[in-house]
Scaffold this active site. Structure first.
Site, mmCIF file in Angstrom:
data_model
loop_
_atom_site.group_PDB
_atom_site.id
_atom_site.type_symbol
_atom_site.label_atom_id
_atom_site.label_comp_id
_atom_site.label_asym_id
_atom_site.label_seq_id
_atom_site.Cartn_x
_atom_site.Cartn_y
_atom_site.Cartn_z
ATOM 1 N N CYS A 122 149.180 71.284 -6.519
ATOM 2 C CA CYS A 122 149.741 72.066 -7.633
ATOM 3 C C CYS A 122 150.817 71.202 -8.270
ATOM 4 O O CYS A 122 150.656 69.997 -8.393
ATOM 5 C CB CYS A 122 150.278 73.398 -7.128
ATOM 6 S SG CYS A 122 151.502 73.226 -5.796
ATOM 7 N N ARG B 28 148.335 73.763 -18.068
ATOM 8 C CA ARG B 28 149.000 72.639 -17.414
ATOM 9 C C ARG B 28 147.968 71.646 -16.895
ATOM 10 O O ARG B 28 148.170 70.429 -16.988
ATOM 11 C CB ARG B 28 149.890 73.134 -16.264
ATOM 12 C CG ARG B 28 151.106 73.908 -16.725
ATOM 13 C CD ARG B 28 151.978 74.334 -15.554
ATOM 14 N NE ARG B 28 152.652 73.197 -14.936
ATOM 15 C CZ ARG B 28 153.291 73.252 -13.770
ATOM 16 N NH1 ARG B 28 153.311 74.372 -13.072
ATOM 17 N NH2 ARG B 28 153.902 72.181 -13.294
#
Length: 281
Positions: free
Chosen positions: A238, A179
Site C-alpha cells: 500500500c 493513487r
C-alpha cells in the site's frame, strides 16, 4: 479461538464470560492528525481496552531509506504486547473506526510474531457504539503477559525481492484506484505504482456499512482476481505497509492463506529514484 474477525456481540459475550482471558486494543489513528487517535481513545473506548499507537508502537522511526511506517523492532514489539497483557493463550481483539484499516496492522504484526488468537473487531468502534454497548474513559492497568515467539519471515516480502516478484507472483496494491493510477497522491511525493502490480482497493473488502463482506463472497472475489495464482504467490502493499494488511486479512478470512506483505510499500519503493514507477491501469 478467533483468528481473523470477531463481531461486537461475540466480543461482548467473551468479555462478560471471562474478561481476563481477552485483551482488547484500540488502534484508532489518523494519518493527517497524529494526536487525534490518542485523544479519542482517552475520551472513550471499549471498557478495558489498551491503546496502540501506529507511529510509536507499531512502527519504528523513519530513516532516509525507509517508508513512512517501517517495521518495528520485534523484541520491542513483543515487549509492547506483553505490557498490554498479551500472553501465549490470550485472545486479542484489535479495533479502529475505519473499517479495520489501522487495526489490521496490529493483527498482522501479532500473527507475524506467531500469535494466532488475534482478531479484528468487525465494524470496529462504530459498530460497538451502534450496538449500544458500554464505553469507558478509564485507562486500564493490565498485568503484563508472557508473549514469546520469533517473527515469521515467510510472511514478509523484503525490498530486494519486490522487483522480481511481479514476474513470478501477484503484487497487489491496496490503495485507491486514483493513487494506483498515479492520478493523485495526497501523501507521498511521487505518484504511481510498482510495475507489474494489480489494484485491489481495501474498500472492496467491506460492505456499505463498514463490515467485512461474507467470507464466501470475499473468496469468490479473490479467486477471480488471482486466476491461476495460489495465495502463497501473492504479496500485498500500500502506501506505507499498513492498509496492505487489510487485504491479507481479507484473504485469510476467505480461507486463502499464506500471502505476504511488503512492509516498506510504495513510500519505501520511491526512496530510490532508480526504481521504476508505473502509472495508469
Amino acid at each position: 479461538m478467533f483468528t481473523t474477525l470477531i463481531s461486537v456481540t461475540e466480543l461482548d459475550s467473551l468479555l462478560k464470560a471471562d474478561g481476563s482471558a481477552v485483551v482488547v486494543l484500540d488502534c484508532r489513528f489518523y494519518l493527517t492528525s497524529v494526536e487525534q487517535g490518542p485523544g479519542v481513545y482517552r475520551e472513550g473506548h471499549i471498557p478495558g481496552a489498551g491503546y496502540l499507537n501506529l507511529d510509536h508502537d507499531l512502527s519504528s522511526p523513519i530513516t532516509p531509506q525507509s517508508g513512512r511506517h517501517p517495521l518495528p523492532d520485534f523484541d520491542q514489539l513483543r515487549e509492547t504486547f506483553r505490557l498490554k497483557g498479551v500472553s501465549q493463550a490470550t485472545q486479542v481483539v484489535v479495533y479502529d473506526d475505519c473499517g479495520g484499516a489501522m487495526a489490521s496492522r496490529a493483527w498482522w504484526l501479532l500473527r507475524l510474531l506467531g500469535h494466532e488468537a488475534v482478531a479484528v473487531l468487525d465494524g470496529g468502534y462504530p459498530a460497538w457504539i451502534a450496538a449500544g454497548l458500554n464505553v469507558s474513559d478509564q485507562l486500564p492497568q493490565p498485568r503484563p503477559g508472557n508473549l514469546t515467539g520469533a517473527a515469521d519471515s515467510m510472511m514478509l516480502l523484503p525490498l530486494e525481492q519486490v522487483a522480481a516478484f511481479a514476474e513470478v507472483g501477484m503484487l497487489v496494491d491496496a490503495r485507491t484506484p486514483e493513487r494506483f493510477r498515479g492520478e493523485q497522491e495526497p501523501i507521498d511525493p511521487i505518484a504511481g505504482h510498482i510495475p507489474g502490480a494489480v489494484n485491489r482497493p481495501l474498500q472492496l473488502n467491506l460492505t456499505a456499512d463498514g463490515l467485512f463482506k461474507p467470507a464466501e463472497v470475499l473468496q469468490q472475489e479473490w479467486l477471480s482476481l488471482l486466476s491461476d495464482y495460489q495465495p502463497q504467490q501473492v504479496a500485498h502493499y500500500c502506501g506505507s505497509g499498513v492498509t496492505a494488511c487489510h487485504n491479507m486479512l481479507s484473504m485469510e478470512h476467505a480461507g486463502l492463506q499464506g500471502s505476504k506483505v511488503y512492509p516498506g510499500s510504495w513510500s519505501e519503493w520511491i526512496r530510490d529514484p532508480q526504481r521504476p514507477v508505473a502509472t495508469g491501469e
